[in-house]
Design a protein around this motif. Structure first.
Motif, PDB file in Angstrom:
ATOM      1  N   GLY A   3       0.799  -1.225   0.000  1.00 27.24           N
ATOM      2  CA  GLY A   3       0.000   0.000   0.000  1.00 27.24           C
ATOM      3  C   GLY A   3       0.826   1.266   0.000  1.00 27.24           C
ATOM      4  O   GLY A   3       0.284   2.352   0.090  1.00 27.24           O
ATOM      5  N   GLY A   4       2.160   1.137  -0.071  1.00 28.29           N
ATOM      6  CA  GLY A   4       3.037   2.302  -0.051  1.00 28.29           C
ATOM      7  C   GLY A   4       2.800   3.227  -1.222  1.00 28.29           C
ATOM      8  O   GLY A   4       2.842   4.443  -1.081  1.00 28.29           O
ATOM      9  N   GLY A   5       2.533   2.629  -2.368  1.00 29.16           N
ATOM     10  CA  GLY A   5       2.263   3.435  -3.558  1.00 29.16           C
ATOM     11  C   GLY A   5       1.012   4.271  -3.400  1.00 29.16           C
ATOM     12  O   GLY A   5       0.952   5.413  -3.853  1.00 29.16           O
ATOM     13  N   LYS A   6       0.011   3.706  -2.737  1.00 29.01           N
ATOM     14  CA  LYS A   6      -1.234   4.443  -2.514  1.00 29.01           C
ATOM     15  C   LYS A   6      -0.998   5.654  -1.609  1.00 29.01           C
ATOM     16  O   LYS A   6      -1.570   6.715  -1.813  1.00 29.01           O
ATOM     17  CB  LYS A   6      -2.285   3.530  -1.893  1.00 29.01           C
ATOM     18  N   VAL A   7      -0.144   5.472  -0.616  1.00 28.09           N
ATOM     19  CA  VAL A   7       0.172   6.572   0.300  1.00 28.09           C
ATOM     20  C   VAL A   7       0.883   7.699  -0.448  1.00 28.09           C
ATOM     21  O   VAL A   7       0.561   8.870  -0.271  1.00 28.09           O
ATOM     22  CB  VAL A   7       1.032   6.078   1.492  1.00 28.09           C
ATOM     23  N   VAL A   8       1.812   7.329  -1.306  1.00 31.89           N
ATOM     24  CA  VAL A   8       2.549   8.332  -2.087  1.00 31.89           C
ATOM     25  C   VAL A   8       1.586   9.097  -2.985  1.00 31.89           C
ATOM     26  O   VAL A   8       1.612  10.337  -3.037  1.00 31.89           O
ATOM     27  CB  VAL A   8       3.684   7.677  -2.909  1.00 31.89           C
ATOM     28  N   VAL A   9       0.730   8.375  -3.688  1.00 34.79           N
ATOM     29  CA  VAL A   9      -0.245   9.023  -4.579  1.00 34.79           C
ATOM     30  C   VAL A   9      -1.157   9.945  -3.774  1.00 34.79           C
ATOM     31  O   VAL A   9      -1.424  11.084  -4.191  1.00 34.79           O
ATOM     32  CB  VAL A   9      -1.067   7.963  -5.365  1.00 34.79           C
ATOM     33  N   ARG A  10      -1.608   9.495  -2.619  1.00 28.11           N
ATOM     34  CA  ARG A  10      -2.489  10.316  -1.768  1.00 28.11           C
ATOM     35  C   ARG A  10      -1.779  11.594  -1.331  1.00 28.11           C
ATOM     36  O   ARG A  10      -2.339  12.682  -1.403  1.00 28.11           O
ATOM     37  CB  ARG A  10      -2.940   9.520  -0.550  1.00 28.11           C
ATOM     38  N   GLU A  11      -0.522  11.473  -0.904  1.00 27.17           N
ATOM     39  CA  GLU A  11       0.218  12.646  -0.433  1.00 27.17           C
ATOM     40  C   GLU A  11       0.546  13.611  -1.561  1.00 27.17           C
ATOM     41  O   GLU A  11       0.482  14.823  -1.387  1.00 27.17           O
ATOM     42  CB  GLU A  11       1.484  12.230   0.321  1.00 27.17           C
TER      43      GLU A  11
END
Length: 162
Positions: A3-11
């Motif tokens: 889910g790290g990619g999702k966090v980056v996209v969200r930020e």
């Protein structure tokens, strides 16, 4: 992690929404204002301490015409002098690093000197050097290795053989 990619996209989306593209460059001015003097102090401190070391090693006085330029220095000496230069430059420029971090975290806005003055006035002058010990412990090994390798490569004359 997952889910790290999702966090980056969200930020990234949050920064774009809040500040636009310029939000990715917060603290850039302070970063440049900190890194340029840091490197300049580091290099000049290294060269001055190297010259002083060579003068002591060869029994020369400070007013001697010979500067030590072109003389070889050992790996141990270059790493110790590099460590000193890195620690000294970090200590001198740490207040600029504090400004950069505060600007990046939206804790400060405006000119660097205004931020320095505000921190010193509200938190005390020593607050400008908060975090000095870990910052120096991080910098010293890196600059020791950098200058050690620099002198080693110069002595091997790798560049001129390319």
């Amino acid at each position: 992690g997952r889910g790290g990619g999702k966090v980056v996209v969200r930020e990234v989306t949050n920064v774009l929404r809040k500040d636009g593209v310029k939000g990715f460059y917060k603290g850039l001015g302070a970063s440049l204002a900190g890194i340029v003097p840091c490197i300049a102090i580091q290099l000049s401190t290294y060269e001055a301490s190297k010259t002083a070391y060579l003068n002591v090693l060869h029994g020369r006085r400070g007013d001697d015409e010979r500067s030590g330029e072109g003389e070889k220095i050992g790996l141990a000496a270059s790493t110790v002098l590099g460590a000193f230069a890195g620690g000294f430059s970090k200590l001198v420029t740490l207040p600029l690093d504090l400004c950069k971090k505060r600007m990046q975290m939206d804790m400060a806005r405006g000119p660097i000197f205004k931020t320095l003055y505000t921190v010193a006035r509200k938190e005390g002058v020593l607050a400008l050097w908060r975090g000095a010990v870990p910052a120096i412990f991080k910098t010293v090994p890196a600059t020791a290795i950098t200058f050690g390798v620099y002198e080693l490569v110069k002595q091997l004359d790798v560049v001129s053989s390319l």
